[in-house]
Design an enzyme around this catalytic site. Structure first.
Site, PDB file in Angstrom:
ATOM      1  N   LYS A 123      35.365  38.788  36.247  1.00 23.98           N
ATOM      2  CA  LYS A 123      36.400  39.816  36.090  1.00 23.98           C
ATOM      3  C   LYS A 123      35.910  40.390  37.147  1.00 23.98           C
ATOM      4  O   LYS A 123      34.690  41.407  36.808  1.00 23.98           O
ATOM      5  CB  LYS A 123      36.181  41.309  34.916  1.00 23.98           C
ATOM      6  CG  LYS A 123      37.384  41.703  34.827  1.00 23.98           C
ATOM      7  CD  LYS A 123      37.754  42.488  33.661  1.00 23.98           C
ATOM      8  CE  LYS A 123      38.289  43.274  33.455  1.00 23.98           C
ATOM      9  NZ  LYS A 123      39.214  44.220  32.412  1.00 23.98           N
ATOM     10  N   LYS A 141      39.408  36.736  36.976  1.00 24.29           N
ATOM     11  CA  LYS A 141      40.403  37.782  37.587  1.00 24.29           C
ATOM     12  C   LYS A 141      40.153  39.132  38.852  1.00 24.29           C
ATOM     13  O   LYS A 141      38.865  39.172  38.038  1.00 24.29           O
ATOM     14  CB  LYS A 141      40.671  38.601  35.992  1.00 24.29           C
ATOM     15  CG  LYS A 141      41.620  39.772  36.087  1.00 24.29           C
ATOM     16  CD  LYS A 141      41.584  39.944  34.534  1.00 24.29           C
ATOM     17  CE  LYS A 141      42.238  41.570  34.880  1.00 24.29           C
ATOM     18  NZ  LYS A 141      41.827  42.659  34.052  1.00 24.29           N
TER      19      LYS A 141
HETATM   20  C1  PBG Z   1      40.654  45.740  29.832  1.00 23.38           C
HETATM   21  C2  PBG Z   1      41.844  45.338  30.786  1.00 23.38           C
HETATM   22  C3  PBG Z   1      42.325  45.445  32.529  1.00 23.38           C
HETATM   23  C4  PBG Z   1      42.976  44.711  32.721  1.00 23.38           C
HETATM   24  C5  PBG Z   1      43.359  43.271  31.978  1.00 23.38           C
HETATM   25  N1  PBG Z   1      42.499  43.561  31.033  1.00 23.38           N
HETATM   26  C6  PBG Z   1      42.134  46.806  33.136  1.00 23.38           C
HETATM   27  C7  PBG Z   1      41.025  46.837  33.657  1.00 23.38           C
HETATM   28  O1  PBG Z   1      39.903  46.679  33.584  1.00 23.38           O
HETATM   29  O2  PBG Z   1      41.362  48.079  34.173  1.00 23.38           O
HETATM   30  C8  PBG Z   1      43.865  44.108  33.939  1.00 23.38           C
HETATM   31  C9  PBG Z   1      45.601  43.479  33.908  1.00 23.38           C
HETATM   32  C10 PBG Z   1      46.362  43.311  35.377  1.00 23.38           C
HETATM   33  O3  PBG Z   1      46.386  44.616  36.448  1.00 23.38           O
HETATM   34  O4  PBG Z   1      47.119  42.944  35.138  1.00 23.38           O
HETATM   35  N2  PBG Z   1      41.467  46.173  28.469  1.00 23.38           N
END
Ligand code: PBG
Length: 324
Positions: free
Chosen positions: A196, A249
């Site tokens: 991520k 991601k």
């Molecule tokens: C954290 C989380 C995030 C997303 C999914 N889970 C946000 C972050 O890391 O700030 C982002 C998903 C998206 O942008 O569609 N709970």
């Protein structure tokens, strides 16, 4: 060599369909939903046209509509009534996600696979994914782990079919696996947000989930977009710690990472086509600059071609409609 070899021979008519190497099925789609206990009717997210915050009371209807389109799975993000330092509204049996899971499961049972996002940022008053040491402004790793374990267990107890830890804390998959196993949830799989990245493409999500940070950012735990070897290390650790599915991601700017992890690990691999990727295509389509249906399909098929077995996407319903 030309003129004997002519690549265009197979590009026309039925044969074009027959030589297609990748296909997109409704079974590849995971529908992300924001379930919000502060509202009583569905509310559109300003930066994500067509995406709604859904009240708990309406979540089963929403899930039913998705199931009717043939979508096999959804992932839930909670927007709670109250937030505190620890994020304690993440793990109560009567908190937003737990209630939503029960609503969906009692309506749909096995007809919808319910995945829950396991992180604290939507539940903490400071908006960070872990416990904060205010003297140093540090996001503390190890004190956060038991809270993630507790949250995952509460989701499983409510009936979640799978949990998806997204906080990028070191050791988080092991902590969640142990907590689930200790509570007799050995059969609940973990979808790990393994690679991520610290991405500005999450902007619209933070509006939708009200999860912005009040100071600092997420760069001390999320990955540097410049790195690729590091993604393989993250994935290796998560697999060792017990991840059943590894995720990359965002998706489109990171197709090389999807390809690399799929090739190196041969594990079930998910990709998250994130909020900013959705917002870009929506905005351009609304301006008449892009053809929405075509760019949606092209994006999703490209994510599959790169190696993803499943895709979390805000286009899930629109794509399912077309595939039907
Ligand atoms: C954290 C989380 C995030 C997303 C999914 N889970 C946000 C972050 O890391 O700030 C982002 C998903 C998206 O942008 O569609 N709970």
């Amino acid at each position: 060599m030309f003129p004997e070899r002519r690549m265009r021979r197979l590009r026309n008519g039925k044969i074009r369909d027959m030589v297609r190497e990748t296909s997109l099925s409704v079974n590849d789609l995971i529908y992300p939903v924001f379930v919000n206990e502060t509202i009583d009717k569905p509310t559109e997210v300003a930066s994500m046209p067509g995406v709604f915050n859904v009240p708990v009371e309406k979540i089963a209807d929403d899930a039913k509509e998705a199931a009717d389109l043939g979508i096999p799975a959804m992932i839930l993000f909670g927007v709670p009534e109250t937030k505190d330092e620890q994020g304690s509204s993440a793990w109560g049996d009567d908190d937003v996600v737990q209630r939503a899971v029960r609503e969906i499961k009692s309506e749909l049972g096995k007809d919808m696979l319910v995945i829950t996002d396991v992180c604290l940022c939507e539940y903490t008053s400071h908006g960070h994914c872990g416990m904060v040491n205010y003297d140093t402004e540090e996001i503390m790793n190890d004190p956060t782990l038991p809270l993630l374990g507790k949250t995952a267990v509460s989701h499983a107890r409510a009936g979640a079919d799978m949990v998806a830890p997204s906080g990028m804390m070191d050791g988080m998959i092991a902590a969640v696996r142990r907590a689930l196993d200790d509570n007799n949830f050995q059969n609940i799989p973990i979808m790990s947000y393994a690679a991520k990245y610290s991405s500005a493409f999450y902007g619209p999500f933070r509006d939708a989930a009200c999860s912005g940070c009040c100071f600092g950012d997420r760069s001390t735990h999320q990955m540097d977009p410049a790195n690729s070897d590091e993604a393989t290390m993250e994935a290796a650790l998560d697999v060792q710690e017990g991840a059943d599915i590894i995720m990359v991601k965002p998706a489109l700017p990171y197709l090389d990472i999807i390809y690399r992890l799929k090739t190196e690990f041969q594990m079930p691999t998910a990709a998250y086509n994130v909020s900013g990727e959705y917002a870009m295509l929506k905005a351009a389509s609304q301006n008449g600059w892009l053809d929405e249906k075509q760019v949606m399909y092209e994006s999703l098929i490209s994510i599959k071609r790169a190696g993803a077995d499943m895709i979390i996407t805000y286009f899930a319903r629109d794509m399912a409609e077309i595939l039907k």
